[in-house]
Scaffold this active site. Structure first.
Site, PDB file in Angstrom:
ATOM      1  N   HIS A  74       0.819  -1.211   0.000  1.00 15.33           N
ATOM      2  CA  HIS A  74       0.000   0.000   0.000  1.00 15.33           C
ATOM      3  C   HIS A  74       0.850   1.257   0.000  1.00 15.33           C
ATOM      4  O   HIS A  74       1.849   1.344   0.702  1.00 15.33           O
ATOM      5  CB  HIS A  74      -0.942  -0.004   1.211  1.00 15.33           C
ATOM      6  CG  HIS A  74      -1.986  -1.066   1.092  1.00 15.33           C
ATOM      7  ND1 HIS A  74      -3.187  -0.841   0.463  1.00 15.33           N
ATOM      8  CD2 HIS A  74      -1.993  -2.362   1.468  1.00 15.33           C
ATOM      9  CE1 HIS A  74      -3.889  -1.959   0.475  1.00 15.33           C
ATOM     10  NE2 HIS A  74      -3.180  -2.908   1.083  1.00 15.33           N
ATOM     11  N   GLU A  88      -4.024   5.184  -7.256  1.00 16.92           N
ATOM     12  CA  GLU A  88      -4.578   6.498  -7.606  1.00 16.92           C
ATOM     13  C   GLU A  88      -6.096   6.527  -7.447  1.00 16.92           C
ATOM     14  O   GLU A  88      -6.652   7.504  -6.959  1.00 16.92           O
ATOM     15  CB  GLU A  88      -4.160   6.879  -9.027  1.00 16.92           C
ATOM     16  CG  GLU A  88      -2.667   7.206  -9.104  1.00 16.92           C
ATOM     17  CD  GLU A  88      -2.161   7.486 -10.510  1.00 16.92           C
ATOM     18  OE1 GLU A  88      -2.940   7.356 -11.480  1.00 16.92           O
ATOM     19  OE2 GLU A  88      -0.971   7.821 -10.628  1.00 16.92           O
ATOM     20  N   PHE A 120       0.737   4.472   7.632  1.00 18.80           N
ATOM     21  CA  PHE A 120      -0.628   4.602   8.127  1.00 18.80           C
ATOM     22  C   PHE A 120      -1.536   3.977   7.087  1.00 18.80           C
ATOM     23  O   PHE A 120      -1.505   4.348   5.916  1.00 18.80           O
ATOM     24  CB  PHE A 120      -0.980   6.082   8.310  1.00 18.80           C
ATOM     25  CG  PHE A 120      -2.426   6.325   8.648  1.00 18.80           C
ATOM     26  CD1 PHE A 120      -2.924   5.978   9.883  1.00 18.80           C
ATOM     27  CD2 PHE A 120      -3.277   6.891   7.718  1.00 18.80           C
ATOM     28  CE1 PHE A 120      -4.267   6.200  10.204  1.00 18.80           C
ATOM     29  CE2 PHE A 120      -4.615   7.122   8.017  1.00 18.80           C
ATOM     30  CZ  PHE A 120      -5.105   6.771   9.268  1.00 18.80           C
ATOM     31  N   ILE A 122      -5.327   2.980   5.858  1.00 17.20           N
ATOM     32  CA  ILE A 122      -6.756   3.247   6.005  1.00 17.20           C
ATOM     33  C   ILE A 122      -7.425   2.927   4.682  1.00 17.20           C
ATOM     34  O   ILE A 122      -6.803   3.062   3.625  1.00 17.20           O
ATOM     35  CB  ILE A 122      -7.002   4.722   6.414  1.00 17.20           C
ATOM     36  CG1 ILE A 122      -8.455   4.954   6.826  1.00 17.20           C
ATOM     37  CG2 ILE A 122      -6.559   5.679   5.318  1.00 17.20           C
ATOM     38  CD1 ILE A 122      -8.689   6.287   7.532  1.00 17.20           C
ATOM     39  N   ALA A 124      -9.015   4.117   2.011  1.00 14.80           N
ATOM     40  CA  ALA A 124      -9.124   5.502   1.537  1.00 14.80           C
ATOM     41  C   ALA A 124     -10.271   5.719   0.563  1.00 14.80           C
ATOM     42  O   ALA A 124     -10.652   6.856   0.301  1.00 14.80           O
ATOM     43  CB  ALA A 124      -7.811   5.924   0.878  1.00 14.80           C
TER      44      ALA A 124
END
Length: 171
Positions: A74, A88, A120, A122, A124
């Site tokens: 990631h 993207e 980090f 997440i 997204a």
């Protein structure tokens, strides 16, 4: 609902894919070899739910090292990998954002990485840069064990989105 049922051919094709090719496809979903092996071993999948359940079960069983493998695939939040369409698309919320927000994300990311030793992570998809920054700040005080479980949940959600996209591609 129509979204609950993949085209039977997409699921059947994935389920019937040879082991080496399936391994490559699954590693595109999640870069943990242990996760990919566990999901592949759960074949055949009768429906989307069975494949998503295999994802959740495999994710729940990953060791700390396996989680690191999964995170390695990631991009850092705020800096999608150039030329990586998946990265993207998933981080579309950072496009065209005020540069000061991206600077804050970089600073917060650096502090997080120094504390936890990894990016980090997440889910997204659908999140704004401000929302991701708020989540990063909210999670920063976590202890390592709490954060590892949070990351595990975020990875599971990312994998679900990627699996659903895989199943929804017309064959």
């Amino acid at each position: 609902s129509p979204s609950a049922r993949p085209s039977p051919s997409a699921l059947a094709a994935l389920s019937a894919t040879g082991a080496a090719e399936l391994g490559e496809i699954l590693l595109e979903v999640c870069s943990s070899p242990a996760w990919a092996a566990a999901v592949a071993a759960s074949r055949p999948w009768r429906d989307r739910e069975e494949l998503l359940t295999a994802n959740a079960k495999a994710m729940a069983e990953l060791s700390a090292d396996d989680l690191r493998d999964a995170m390695a695939g990631h991009a850092r939040i705020g800096t999608p990998k150039p030329g990586d369409a998946v990265s993207e698309r998933e981080q579309a919320g950072v496009r065209g954002v005020d540069p000061s927000v991206l600077d804050e994300l970089r600073t917060a990311n650096a502090a997080y990485e120094a504390k936890f030793g990894h990016v980090f992570l997440i889910c997204a998809t659908g999140r704004t840069a401000d929302g991701m920054l708020a989540a990063l700040r909210e999670r920063y005080p976590n202890d390592a064990a709490t954060e590892a479980e949070t990351v595990r949940g975020e990875l599971r959600r990312i994998n679900e989105i990627r699996i659903n996209q895989l199943l929804d591609v017309p064959q």
